[in-house]
Design an enzyme around this catalytic site. Structure first.
Site, PDB file in Angstrom:
ATOM      1  N   ASP A   1      -6.884  -4.674  -5.448  1.00  0.00           N
ATOM      2  CA  ASP A   1      -6.643  -3.090  -4.866  1.00  0.00           C
ATOM      3  C   ASP A   1      -5.238  -3.017  -5.299  1.00  0.00           C
ATOM      4  O   ASP A   1      -5.113  -1.512  -5.421  1.00  0.00           O
ATOM      5  CB  ASP A   1      -6.661  -3.162  -3.535  1.00  0.00           C
ATOM      6  CG  ASP A   1      -7.587  -4.111  -2.757  1.00  0.00           C
ATOM      7  OD1 ASP A   1      -8.000  -5.060  -3.369  1.00  0.00           O
ATOM      8  OD2 ASP A   1      -8.062  -3.918  -1.482  1.00  0.00           O
TER       9      ASP A   1
ATOM     10  N   ASP B   1       0.780  -1.269  -0.069  1.00  0.00           N
ATOM     11  CA  ASP B   1       0.057   0.146   0.035  1.00  0.00           C
ATOM     12  C   ASP B   1       0.998   1.288   0.089  1.00  0.00           C
ATOM     13  O   ASP B   1       0.203   2.399   0.058  1.00  0.00           O
ATOM     14  CB  ASP B   1      -1.002   0.034   1.206  1.00  0.00           C
ATOM     15  CG  ASP B   1      -2.050  -0.949   1.119  1.00  0.00           C
ATOM     16  OD1 ASP B   1      -2.578  -1.297  -0.126  1.00  0.00           O
ATOM     17  OD2 ASP B   1      -2.391  -1.987   1.776  1.00  0.00           O
TER      18      ASP B   1
HETATM   19  N1  GLY Z   1      -7.283  -1.752   0.180  1.00  0.00           N
HETATM   20  C1  GLY Z   1      -7.996  -2.117   1.260  1.00  0.00           C
HETATM   21  C2  GLY Z   1      -9.398  -2.048   1.138  1.00  0.00           C
HETATM   22  O1  GLY Z   1     -10.029  -1.653  -0.091  1.00  0.00           O
HETATM   23  O2  GLY Z   1     -10.228  -2.100   1.990  1.00  0.00           O
END
Ligand code: GLY
Length: 404
Positions: A182, A118
């Protein structure tokens, strides 16, 4: 006489049409101005309460009636600083730039984070927006963060590993190299880093990741899985599952939105039409789904068993709206723009947008973090607000450019 009458008729129709157009434009302009006034006032309350604490606090959500602040290595730490950059962009008010700088620079050390994927979200939303708005010294942060993210590239599979599997709940799933949809959102940082550094490695990693995701994350109907687990040895797919969705074979709403947004960015950066088609087809899946509500704010999972008695996810709607505004730049008509506007209209109404001074001073209500983990159900979330603000800016930019 007859000819005069026809001319008169045509002229009257034209005047009527023009008047209607001007009235509609003025109504939309007034709505946008009202929206900007609201976000500024609500965000001012948020930043005032942070300033009053004398600390640099990073709000994520509301838990047990209180604003929950997060440490800098939380995956959402870039969204609040990013929202402050958007407020600066919306208003041009120096006050927001100072606040944005303060909150952004407080997470500077994230550029060295290598233990989850992330870092792309965290640095691109904060420093990336700061750089775009003039902070030239942020270049080095972007490049360093891209180097950190690149350490997660696994050559056999040709992807960036999302999560580590040595601790926490991720260690209990039997995964070797889990990649979540994601992760498409982290690629923008890599594209940016190549532009800034001239080093094409970052670009190549991003393209490799996007290609593998396009091939392995999507079903024939263009819905996507949440998690694909790869073999580190030979790069083959070990399993396809979910973590935050209802079931392995279901369509988790935010995941669909991340995919649409991510492939739109890939098209912008590479001009490869296969990414544009992927984003468009993935939106087709959403928009034609029997469980996609008329107001454009999805239930948390398209296959959640008790629809319509399931929580909505305003964060998925905000991400989707922002992505659609960008997609609309690649079409001749107004199909994507109209959908983006429709979603924004819903989010800006009383069903989703908080009253001034309420909702822990977050903008949107009714988002979902992770129902399977029993976490953040029907709450405000900093990333819902971030993408709502981004969508607002994109819609204003389009209105300024096209007059519609
Ligand atoms: N990237 C984590 C979520 O969308 O919860």
């Amino acid at each position: 006489m007859k000819r005069n009458f026809s001319l008169f008729g045509i002229l009257s129709l034209l005047i009527l049409f023009m008047t209607g157009f001007v009235v509609k434009k003025n109504v939309e302009k007034a709505r946008m101005e009202q929206c900007i006034r609201y976000v500024v006032e609500q965000e001012m309350l948020q930043s005032d309460s942070i300033l009053k604490s004398g600390k640099i606090l990073n709000p994520r959500t509301v838990e047990s009636g209180k604003v929950k602040y997060i440490p800098k290595d939380d995956w959402t730490s870039g969204f609040y600083p990013g929202s402050l950059w958007y407020l600066y962009e919306l208003t041009g008010d120096e006050k927001w730039r100072i606040l944005a700088k303060r909150q952004t620079e407080a997470i500077d050390s994230v550029k060295y984070l290598t233990w989850h994927h992330d870092v792309g979200f965290m640095i691109q939303c904060s420093f990336g927006n700061g750089l775009r708005l003039g902070e030239q010294e942020y270049k080095e942060v972007i490049i360093q963060a891209a180097k950190s993210l690149s350490t997660r590239f696994r050559p056999a599979a040709g992807i960036l590993q999302s999560w580590n599997t040595d601790k926490g709940w991720q260690s209990q799933r039997g995964w070797e190299c889990p990649v979540i949809i994601d992760n498409m959102m982290n690629l923008e940082l890599l594209f940016n880093a190549t532009r800034l550094s001239g080093d094409s490695t970052f670009y190549r990693l991003a393209v490799s990741h996007a290609d593998r995701t396009l091939k392995n994350h999507y079903r024939p109907d263009y819905s996507c899985y949440h998690v694909v687990d790869y073999s580190l040895k030979d790069g083959s797919v070990r399993s396809r599952q979910t973590a935050q969705g209802y079931a392995n074979e279901s369509a988790w709403a935010r995941g669909q939105a991340w995919g649409i947004y991510g492939f739109t960015v890939c098209y912008r950066e590479t001009h490869d039409v296969k990414y544009l088609h992927q984003a468009q087809k993935a939106f087709d899946f959403v928009v034609h789904h029997k469980n996609f509500p008329k107001d454009g704010v999805p239930f948390w999972d398209f296959d959640a068993p008790k629809i319509p008695n399931e929580p909505r996810d305003a964060s998925a709607a905000a991400i989707l709206s922002s992505a659609l505004y960008e997609l609309s730049g690649y079409e001749n008509g107004t199909y994507y723009k109209d959908w983006a506007g429709k979603i924004m209209e819903s989010l800006s109404g009383p069903a989703y947008r908080a009253k001034l001074g309420e909702n822990g001073h977050f903008l949107l209500m009714h988002s979902v973090g992770s129902i399977p983990h029993g976490a953040e159900i029907d709450v405000p979330l900093n990333y819902a607000d971030y993408y709502y603000l981004e969508a607002l800016i994109r819609s204003r930019r389009i209105a300024d450019r096209t007059g519609r």
